[in-house]
Design a protein around this motif. Structure first.
Motif, PDB file in Angstrom:
ATOM      1  N   MET A  42       0.595  -1.038   0.234  1.00 35.68           N
ATOM      2  CA  MET A  42       0.041   0.346  -0.086  1.00 35.68           C
ATOM      3  C   MET A  42       0.707   1.643   0.201  1.00 35.68           C
ATOM      4  O   MET A  42       2.176   0.945   0.483  1.00 35.68           O
ATOM      5  N   GLU A  43       0.052   2.114  -0.070  1.00 34.40           N
ATOM      6  CA  GLU A  43       1.270   3.944  -0.228  1.00 34.40           C
ATOM      7  C   GLU A  43       1.260   4.221   1.277  1.00 34.40           C
ATOM      8  O   GLU A  43       0.348   4.018   1.662  1.00 34.40           O
ATOM      9  N   ALA A  44       2.213   5.014   1.022  1.00 36.04           N
ATOM     10  CA  ALA A  44       2.789   4.960   2.326  1.00 36.04           C
ATOM     11  C   ALA A  44       1.318   6.287   3.121  1.00 36.04           C
ATOM     12  O   ALA A  44       1.012   6.353   4.537  1.00 36.04           O
ATOM     13  N   THR A  45       0.839   7.009   2.094  1.00 34.65           N
ATOM     14  CA  THR A  45      -0.623   8.283   3.009  1.00 34.65           C
ATOM     15  C   THR A  45      -1.450   6.662   3.599  1.00 34.65           C
ATOM     16  O   THR A  45      -2.076   7.853   4.454  1.00 34.65           O
ATOM     17  N   LYS A  46      -1.630   5.806   2.169  1.00 34.50           N
ATOM     18  CA  LYS A  46      -2.805   4.806   3.374  1.00 34.50           C
ATOM     19  C   LYS A  46      -2.473   4.885   4.641  1.00 34.50           C
ATOM     20  O   LYS A  46      -3.251   4.959   5.315  1.00 34.50           O
ATOM     21  N   LEU A  47      -1.204   4.133   4.205  1.00 31.04           N
ATOM     22  CA  LEU A  47      -0.344   3.678   5.660  1.00 31.04           C
ATOM     23  C   LEU A  47      -0.933   4.852   6.810  1.00 31.04           C
ATOM     24  O   LEU A  47      -1.355   4.151   8.062  1.00 31.04           O
ATOM     25  N   ALA A  48      -0.421   5.621   6.617  1.00 30.37           N
ATOM     26  CA  ALA A  48      -0.617   6.797   7.498  1.00 30.37           C
ATOM     27  C   ALA A  48      -1.986   7.269   8.546  1.00 30.37           C
ATOM     28  O   ALA A  48      -1.885   7.843   9.237  1.00 30.37           O
ATOM     29  N   GLU A  49      -3.032   6.842   7.012  1.00 32.26           N
ATOM     30  CA  GLU A  49      -4.111   6.835   8.404  1.00 32.26           C
ATOM     31  C   GLU A  49      -4.887   5.704   8.849  1.00 32.26           C
ATOM     32  O   GLU A  49      -5.305   6.212   9.992  1.00 32.26           O
ATOM     33  N   PHE A  50      -4.181   4.878   9.165  1.00 32.71           N
ATOM     34  CA  PHE A  50      -3.836   4.154  10.288  1.00 32.71           C
ATOM     35  C   PHE A  50      -4.052   3.880  11.677  1.00 32.71           C
ATOM     36  O   PHE A  50      -2.689   4.772  11.591  1.00 32.71           O
ATOM     37  N   GLU A  95      -3.377  -3.940  12.539  1.00 29.21           N
ATOM     38  CA  GLU A  95      -3.579  -5.703  11.963  1.00 29.21           C
ATOM     39  C   GLU A  95      -5.669  -5.260  11.618  1.00 29.21           C
ATOM     40  O   GLU A  95      -5.891  -5.934  10.468  1.00 29.21           O
ATOM     41  N   ASP A  96      -6.378  -4.992  12.809  1.00 28.20           N
ATOM     42  CA  ASP A  96      -7.194  -4.408  12.099  1.00 28.20           C
ATOM     43  C   ASP A  96      -7.527  -4.015  11.310  1.00 28.20           C
ATOM     44  O   ASP A  96      -8.794  -3.474  10.266  1.00 28.20           O
ATOM     45  N   ASP A  97      -7.230  -2.944  11.247  1.00 28.59           N
ATOM     46  CA  ASP A  97      -7.479  -1.315   9.848  1.00 28.59           C
ATOM     47  C   ASP A  97      -6.924  -2.068   8.438  1.00 28.59           C
ATOM     48  O   ASP A  97      -7.726  -2.770   7.639  1.00 28.59           O
ATOM     49  N   LEU A  98      -5.925  -3.162   8.497  1.00 26.19           N
ATOM     50  CA  LEU A  98      -5.400  -3.677   7.079  1.00 26.19           C
ATOM     51  C   LEU A  98      -6.050  -5.200   6.980  1.00 26.19           C
ATOM     52  O   LEU A  98      -6.593  -5.168   5.880  1.00 26.19           O
ATOM     53  N   VAL A  99      -6.987  -5.852   7.995  1.00 28.07           N
ATOM     54  CA  VAL A  99      -8.117  -6.594   7.262  1.00 28.07           C
ATOM     55  C   VAL A  99      -9.011  -5.754   7.130  1.00 28.07           C
ATOM     56  O   VAL A  99      -9.359  -6.686   6.111  1.00 28.07           O
ATOM     57  N   SER A 101      -6.159 -12.414  10.137  1.00 32.77           N
ATOM     58  CA  SER A 101      -5.501 -11.511  10.962  1.00 32.77           C
ATOM     59  C   SER A 101      -4.265 -12.483  12.516  1.00 32.77           C
ATOM     60  O   SER A 101      -4.271 -11.429  12.465  1.00 32.77           O
ATOM     61  N   ASP A 102      -4.505 -13.579  12.005  1.00 34.36           N
ATOM     62  CA  ASP A 102      -4.189 -14.334  13.058  1.00 34.36           C
ATOM     63  C   ASP A 102      -2.915 -14.180  12.383  1.00 34.36           C
ATOM     64  O   ASP A 102      -1.363 -14.077  12.811  1.00 34.36           O
ATOM     65  N   GLN A 103      -2.492 -14.169  11.050  1.00 37.12           N
ATOM     66  CA  GLN A 103      -1.136 -14.442  10.532  1.00 37.12           C
ATOM     67  C   GLN A 103      -0.434 -12.809  10.109  1.00 37.12           C
ATOM     68  O   GLN A 103       0.914 -12.466  10.892  1.00 37.12           O
ATOM     69  N   LEU A 104      -1.545 -11.592  10.464  1.00 36.58           N
ATOM     70  CA  LEU A 104      -0.779 -10.418  10.783  1.00 36.58           C
ATOM     71  C   LEU A 104      -0.086 -10.116  11.965  1.00 36.58           C
ATOM     72  O   LEU A 104       0.761  -9.864  12.298  1.00 36.58           O
ATOM     73  N   ARG A 105      -1.268 -10.971  13.582  1.00 41.42           N
ATOM     74  CA  ARG A 105      -0.683 -10.871  14.310  1.00 41.42           C
ATOM     75  C   ARG A 105       0.601 -12.151  15.184  1.00 41.42           C
ATOM     76  O   ARG A 105       1.309 -11.448  15.804  1.00 41.42           O
ATOM     77  N   ARG A 106       1.116 -12.619  14.334  1.00 41.75           N
ATOM     78  CA  ARG A 106       1.729 -13.608  13.797  1.00 41.75           C
ATOM     79  C   ARG A 106       3.538 -13.458  14.647  1.00 41.75           C
ATOM     80  O   ARG A 106       3.408 -11.754  14.175  1.00 41.75           O
TER      81      ARG A 106
END
Length: 199
Positions: free
Chosen positions: A155-163, A169-173, A194-199
Motif C-alpha cells: 500500500m502507499e505510505a499515505t494510506k498506511l498513515a491513515e491507520f 492489524e484490524d485496519d489492514l483486515v 488477522s492471525d497471520q498479521l499478529r504472528r
C-alpha cells in the motif's frame, strides 16, 4: 475425532486454502499492471525488472552517518539519517542479498528511498507480486501448513498513515475486506488473515 468431524475439518481447511490462493492470485494480478505502455500493450511489472539487491552494512560503522553518532529514537529518524537507500543491520560489511530475501527475512527493516520516478513503487510491487505468486504455488503444491504462508501487503505510505497505530492489524483486515467486497470470502479467511498479521 470421528470420521465425519475429520472430513468437515479437512473440507474447511481445503476451502480456506482455496480462498487464500484466490486472494494471492488476485493480489498479484492487481499489482502487476504498471502505468507504462509499449507498442500499445500495458506492461506488466513482473516482466520488466531486474531483481534488485540490498547492500547490507553494519550499523556500528560510523561512516554510514554524517555525524558518526546518531540517536535512533524511531525508525523514521533512522531512515532520515541514512545517506543511502540500503538496509542497515548487524552483519558483515558490504554483503549483497536479493531484495526479496531481505524483505521476507524476519526482523529486518528496509528503507527504499529515491527521487520521484526512481523505481520505489516498481521494486516494491514486483517484490509483493513475486511473494504472492510463490505463496500461491506453495499452497497449490500443499507445501507446508497455512500458518507458514507469507502474505504480502502493498500500500502507499499515505494510506498506511491513515491507520491507527494501536489497531493496524484490524485496519489492514478491514482494508482487505473493502478491496475484496463482493468476492464472498468466509469469516474463516479473515480470521486466518488477522492471525497471520499478529504472528
Amino acid at each position: 475425532m470421528s470420521f465425519a468431524n475429520f472430513r468437515e475439518v479437512a473440507y474447511s481447511t481445503s476451502r480456506l486454502r482455496d480462498e487464500i490462493i484466490s486472494h494471492l492470485d488476485a493480489l498479484a494480478k492487481d499489482l502487476d499492471f504498471s502505468g507504462l505502455y509499449h507498442q500499445g500493450r500495458r506492461l506488466r511489472i513482473s516482466e520488466n525488472a531486474v531483481e534488485p539487491f540490498v547492500i547490507v552494512r553494519s550499523s556500528t560503522d560510523p561512516s554510514l552517518f554524517e555525524s558518526g553518532i546518531v540517536d535512533h529514537s524511531s525508525p523514521t529518524d533512522e531512515i532520515k539519517n541514512l545517506g543511502f537507500s540500503e538496509h542497515v543491520s548487524e552483519t558483515p560489511k558490504n554483503e549483497h542479498i536479493p531484495f526479496k530475501q531481505a524483505v521476507t527475512e524476519e526482523g529486518l527493516r528496509l528503507a527504499v528511498r529515491s527521487d520521484p520516478g526512481g523505481g520505489k513503487t516498481f521494486i516494491t510491487k514486483r517484490t509483493a507480486i513475486s511473494i504472492a505468486r510463490e505463496s500461491a504455488r506453495r499452497l497449490r503444491e500443499l507445501d507446508g501448513p497455512l500458518e507458514d504462508i507469507t502474505i504480502p501487503i502493498w500500500m502507499e505510505a499515505t494510506k498506511l498513515a491513515e491507520f491507527s497505530p494501536n489497531r493496524i492489524e484490524d485496519d489492514l483486515v478491514n482494508l482487505v475486506r473493502q478491496r475484496e467486497q463482493g468476492i464472498g470470502r468466509s469469516d474463516a479467511f479473515y480470521r486466518w488473515y488477522s492471525d497471520q498479521l499478529r504472528r
